[in-house]
Scaffold this active site. Structure first.
Site, PDB file in Angstrom:
ATOM      1  CB  SER A  79      -0.947  -0.014   1.204  1.00 22.29           C
ATOM      2  OG  SER A  79      -0.214  -0.185   2.396  1.00 22.29           O
TER       3      SER A  79
ATOM      4  CG  ASP B 280       5.661  -6.494   6.235  1.00 20.41           C
ATOM      5  OD1 ASP B 280       4.604  -5.888   5.990  1.00 20.41           O
ATOM      6  OD2 ASP B 280       6.165  -7.303   5.445  1.00 20.41           O
TER       7      ASP B 280
ATOM      8  CE  LYS C 226      10.556  -5.653   0.847  1.00 18.94           C
ATOM      9  NZ  LYS C 226       9.173  -5.135   0.897  1.00 18.94           N
TER      10      LYS C 226
ATOM     11  CD  GLU D 267       8.274  -7.206  -1.711  1.00 20.83           C
ATOM     12  OE1 GLU D 267       7.239  -6.537  -1.750  1.00 20.83           O
ATOM     13  OE2 GLU D 267       8.676  -7.763  -0.679  1.00 20.83           O
TER      14      GLU D 267
HETATM   15  O1  LIG Z   1       6.914  -6.654   1.736  1.00 20.51           O
HETATM   16  C1  LIG Z   1       5.906  -6.207   1.268  1.00 20.51           C
HETATM   17  C2  LIG Z   1       5.062  -6.980   0.319  1.00 20.51           C
HETATM   18  O2  LIG Z   1       5.509  -8.295   0.164  1.00 20.51           O
HETATM   19  C3  LIG Z   1       5.458  -4.832   1.611  1.00 20.51           C
HETATM   20  O3  LIG Z   1       6.465  -3.933   1.278  1.00 20.51           O
HETATM   21  C4  LIG Z   1       5.186  -4.774   3.098  1.00 20.51           C
HETATM   22  O4  LIG Z   1       4.235  -5.765   3.418  1.00 20.51           O
HETATM   23  C5  LIG Z   1       4.667  -3.391   3.505  1.00 20.51           C
HETATM   24  O5  LIG Z   1       3.410  -3.191   2.941  1.00 20.51           O
HETATM   25  P1  LIG Z   1       2.534  -1.901   3.230  1.00 20.51           P
HETATM   26  O6  LIG Z   1       3.218  -0.759   2.567  1.00 20.51           O
HETATM   27  O7  LIG Z   1       1.190  -2.220   2.629  1.00 20.51           O
HETATM   28  O8  LIG Z   1       2.454  -1.742   4.735  1.00 20.51           O
END
Ligand SMILES: O=C(CO)[C@H](O)[C@H](O)COP(=O)(O)O
Length: 220
Positions: free
Chosen positions: A30, A84, A94, A103
């Protein structure tokens, strides 16, 4: 400021790290969605993007930003992605969006990882957020047992989720990741593990942290 406003703030701030005339590495989530929307305002100044997920690819294309395959580029000046959790050294967890493998591949192409996150993601020690691990389905139970034995972590399969690569995600709870580089190196070697969501070998060079007082820039 709401969390969404903080995400929009850092998404916008990340534009300062985009090198004009270059191809940009783009993460998933997001916060990255806010970055992609901001990137659209300068799409004429870049050659395109390498994306880390089907969802980000769709959003980039919807904005008219060309998307290249990772195999078409040798290096990228920056990779911009969320996290995360991030610790005071720039190590990250992550994979909350299940895109960790792609990623890490795109991060590996990049000279610098620019992390964009709201301030709630900054922690002293990684592990409060369950550690995502992408696994080949036949190895899920075996890898779960190894996490329990080696680190005392409790792993569960993320229900209803298949990655873009057709694999499962284990979420490992109860970890205190005090040596992220060592845990990443060890668990990555376990048969059936595709990617561990610890980003210590590919840690952030810069983190743009959204706070109610504005963007705080952490350099690592
Ligand atoms: O690692 C990721 C996806 O695999 C995202 O970068 C992580 O979950 C953060 O997401 P958000 O910006 O929605 O908090």
């Amino acid at each position: 400021m709401t969390q969404d406003e903080l995400k929009a703030l850092v998404g916008q701030a990340a534009l300062a790290y985009v090198v004009p005339g270059s191809i940009v590495g783009v993460g998933t989530g997001s916060t990255v969605n806010c970055f992609i929307d901001a990137l659209a305002t300068m799409k004429d100044q870049i050659r395109g993007a390498v994306s880390s997920s089907v969802k980000s690819t769709e959003r980039l294309l919807a904005h008219g930003i060309p998307v290249l395959e990772a195999s078409e580029v040798e290096s990228l000046p920056v990779y911009i992605d969320g996290a995360d959790e991030i610790d005071p050294q720039g190590n990250m967890i992550k994979g909350g969006g299940a895109a960790l493998t792609r990623e890490k591949i795109v991060a590996d192409l990049a000279e610098r990882f620019i992390c964009i996150a709201d301030a709630s993601k900054l922690v002293d020690v990684l592990g409060r957020f369950p550690l995502p691990v992408e696994v080949i389905p036949m190895a899920a139970a075996q890898v779960a047992r190894r996490f329990a034995k080696a680190y005392g972590g409790q792993a569960t399969v993320r229900e209803g989720v298949l990655t873009d690569n057709g694999n499962l995600i284990l979420d490992v709870r109860g970890l205190q990741i005090r040596e992220p580089l060592a845990m990443e190196a060890e668990a990555t070697l376990w048969p059936g593990v595709v990617t561990v969501g610890i980003f210590a070998r590919h840690k952030a060079a810069v983190c743009l942290l959204g706070t109610p007082e504005g963007v705080r820039t952490l350099q690592f």
